[in-house]
Design an enzyme around this catalytic site. Sequence first.
Site, mmCIF file in Angstrom:
data_model
loop_
_atom_site.group_PDB
_atom_site.id
_atom_site.type_symbol
_atom_site.label_atom_id
_atom_site.label_comp_id
_atom_site.label_asym_id
_atom_site.label_seq_id
_atom_site.Cartn_x
_atom_site.Cartn_y
_atom_site.Cartn_z
ATOM 1 N N ARG A 251 -11.317 7.750 10.347
ATOM 2 C CA ARG A 251 -10.601 7.016 9.310
ATOM 3 C C ARG A 251 -9.357 7.782 8.921
ATOM 4 O O ARG A 251 -9.158 8.915 9.274
ATOM 5 C CB ARG A 251 -11.501 6.844 8.074
ATOM 6 C CG ARG A 251 -12.659 5.866 8.233
ATOM 7 C CD ARG A 251 -12.206 4.416 8.251
ATOM 8 N NE ARG A 251 -11.253 4.095 7.200
ATOM 9 C CZ ARG A 251 -11.561 3.900 5.923
ATOM 10 N NH1 ARG A 251 -12.807 3.969 5.520
ATOM 11 N NH2 ARG A 251 -10.618 3.591 5.035
ATOM 12 N N GLY A 252 -8.521 7.130 8.107
ATOM 13 C CA GLY A 252 -7.309 7.774 7.617
ATOM 14 C C GLY A 252 -6.074 7.128 8.192
ATOM 15 O O GLY A 252 -6.136 6.260 9.059
ATOM 16 N N ASN A 253 -4.919 7.554 7.699
ATOM 17 C CA ASN A 253 -3.669 6.974 8.178
ATOM 18 C C ASN A 253 -3.337 7.504 9.568
ATOM 19 O O ASN A 253 -4.055 8.340 10.130
ATOM 20 C CB ASN A 253 -2.535 7.231 7.185
ATOM 21 C CG ASN A 253 -2.309 8.717 6.926
ATOM 22 O OD1 ASN A 253 -2.467 9.543 7.811
ATOM 23 N ND2 ASN A 253 -1.931 9.047 5.696
ATOM 24 N N ARG B 250 0.850 -1.182 0.000
ATOM 25 C CA ARG B 250 0.000 0.000 0.000
ATOM 26 C C ARG B 250 0.892 1.240 0.000
ATOM 27 O O ARG B 250 2.075 1.161 0.295
ATOM 28 C CB ARG B 250 -0.913 0.004 1.228
ATOM 29 C CG ARG B 250 -1.942 -1.101 1.221
ATOM 30 C CD ARG B 250 -2.631 -1.213 2.571
ATOM 31 N NE ARG B 250 -3.308 0.027 2.926
ATOM 32 C CZ ARG B 250 -3.683 0.349 4.167
ATOM 33 N NH1 ARG B 250 -3.427 -0.466 5.177
ATOM 34 N NH2 ARG B 250 -4.316 1.486 4.401
ATOM 35 N N THR C 61 -11.873 6.462 16.935
ATOM 36 C CA THR C 61 -11.417 5.162 16.449
ATOM 37 C C THR C 61 -12.374 4.673 15.370
ATOM 38 O O THR C 61 -13.576 4.914 15.440
ATOM 39 C CB THR C 61 -11.329 4.117 17.573
ATOM 40 O OG1 THR C 61 -10.896 2.865 17.001
ATOM 41 C CG2 THR C 61 -12.660 3.898 18.267
ATOM 42 N N ARG D 263 -12.011 -1.893 19.202
ATOM 43 C CA ARG D 263 -11.591 -0.906 20.190
ATOM 44 C C ARG D 263 -12.795 -0.223 20.827
ATOM 45 O O ARG D 263 -12.860 -0.050 22.043
ATOM 46 C CB ARG D 263 -10.677 0.136 19.534
ATOM 47 C CG ARG D 263 -9.301 -0.395 19.176
ATOM 48 C CD ARG D 263 -8.472 0.654 18.453
ATOM 49 N NE ARG D 263 -7.131 0.141 18.127
ATOM 50 C CZ ARG D 263 -6.515 0.373 16.977
ATOM 51 N NH1 ARG D 263 -7.104 1.099 16.026
ATOM 52 N NH2 ARG D 263 -5.299 -0.120 16.768
ATOM 53 N N SER E 226 0.576 4.076 1.857
ATOM 54 C CA SER E 226 0.645 4.924 3.050
ATOM 55 C C SER E 226 2.067 4.968 3.579
ATOM 56 O O SER E 226 2.891 4.089 3.300
ATOM 57 C CB SER E 226 -0.288 4.386 4.139
ATOM 58 O OG SER E 226 0.223 3.183 4.690
ATOM 59 N N CYS F 233 -11.538 -8.355 9.748
ATOM 60 C CA CYS F 233 -10.886 -7.386 10.629
ATOM 61 C C CYS F 233 -11.847 -6.293 11.069
ATOM 62 O O CYS F 233 -11.482 -5.443 11.880
ATOM 63 C CB CYS F 233 -9.673 -6.771 9.924
ATOM 64 S SG CYS F 233 -10.061 -5.938 8.376
ATOM 65 N N LEU G 133 -14.320 -1.327 15.496
ATOM 66 C CA LEU G 133 -15.407 -1.804 16.346
ATOM 67 C C LEU G 133 -14.852 -2.537 17.563
ATOM 68 O O LEU G 133 -15.439 -2.490 18.649
ATOM 69 C CB LEU G 133 -16.331 -2.733 15.550
ATOM 70 C CG LEU G 133 -17.025 -2.116 14.330
ATOM 71 C CD1 LEU G 133 -17.911 -3.159 13.653
ATOM 72 C CD2 LEU G 133 -17.840 -0.900 14.718
ATOM 73 N N THR H 56 -3.025 11.281 9.886
ATOM 74 C CA THR H 56 -4.315 11.953 9.751
ATOM 75 C C THR H 56 -5.105 11.882 11.043
ATOM 76 O O THR H 56 -5.698 12.871 11.495
ATOM 77 C CB THR H 56 -5.125 11.316 8.607
ATOM 78 O OG1 THR H 56 -4.428 11.492 7.378
ATOM 79 C CG2 THR H 56 -6.504 11.953 8.501
ATOM 80 N N ARG H 57 -5.115 10.715 11.676
ATOM 81 C CA ARG H 57 -5.883 10.565 12.909
ATOM 82 C C ARG H 57 -5.277 11.381 14.052
ATOM 83 O O ARG H 57 -5.995 11.975 14.855
ATOM 84 C CB ARG H 57 -6.000 9.081 13.264
ATOM 85 C CG ARG H 57 -7.026 8.370 12.390
ATOM 86 C CD ARG H 57 -7.143 6.905 12.725
ATOM 87 N NE ARG H 57 -6.152 6.109 12.024
ATOM 88 C CZ ARG H 57 -5.987 4.806 12.202
ATOM 89 N NH1 ARG H 57 -6.746 4.172 13.097
ATOM 90 N NH2 ARG H 57 -5.095 4.136 11.510
#
Length: 313
Positions: A149-151, A11, A127, A132, A13, A242, A130, A154-155
């Site tokens: 969401r996001g990398n 990926r 988060t 967590r 990221s 996941c 689900l 970003t979070r």
Amino acid sequence: MHTNVLKIGTRGSRLALAQSEWVKGRIVSRYPDIRVELVKITTTGDRILDSPLSRIGGKGLFVKEIEDALLEGRIDLAVHSMKDVPAELPPELFLSVFPVREDPRDALIAAGCRALGDLPRGARVGTSSLRRAAQILSLRPDVRIVPLRGNVETRLRKRDEGLCDAVVLASAGLRRLSLDTPSDCLLAPDEMLSAVGQGALGLEVRRSDQAVMECLAFLNHPETETAVRAERAFLERLEGGCQVPIAGWARVEEYGLTMDGLVAELDGSRLIRDRVAGRPEQAETLGRELAERLLAAGAGQILGRIYGEAGGR
């Protein structure tokens, strides 16, 4: 595998590239004559950023396109975060190598807080998981979960911008990105059990490509492989992906293999949790046994309801 070129699918990221660069560096150090190239591939999970993953549905949201490239011969191996990999693989593909695992725990990133109990009443916790969210709500039903969401960067930025008061992230990702996190921010497994495969990498290859398997074999860490295979057998028996509130953590200790597993209601109102122990060579059997225990205790009804509300698996 081409004569002296090895293509790694990854990926795009920053975290995925850091992981793949680490694998590339180890291969180049071992085999200086091999040229290793990274091939960046955008997955479905990378493209859809405005919806929680649990609403997108399906399995393999972060691996399918990479596996397609592997099946088509455009790459020679894939480097995955194991927590993203579904329990079932295409029959032509095989997870052949599991490098040494990073810390599988989650980290709480919140100003002045070192544990979930330190969060102020009504705190907003970001988060997209689900798993967590359910465990947080079980301990702190007063907090509000903010889908995020996001990398990793970003979070963290969204927390800094005030969208939420805290975020929970995998410690392994923070460490691989060299983002300093105080050790006392790490959440203990008894309050936040990690995702299946969290902290572990898996190298996926074509079953027919013996040359690549032999080339990569030096990277395998037997204790990590044993633990991850136990966890994946557990996940497979639960027919989980996941994006459901399933947690599982196995580890090889002095006296054998120990594994904890959990299935939770989405709102945290009920957690079904158990533990098994046995010999490392029984890893997959122990994983399935743990899943059976949870199913017998009511996990099947919880998962069936969640899958039903999501419109299937």
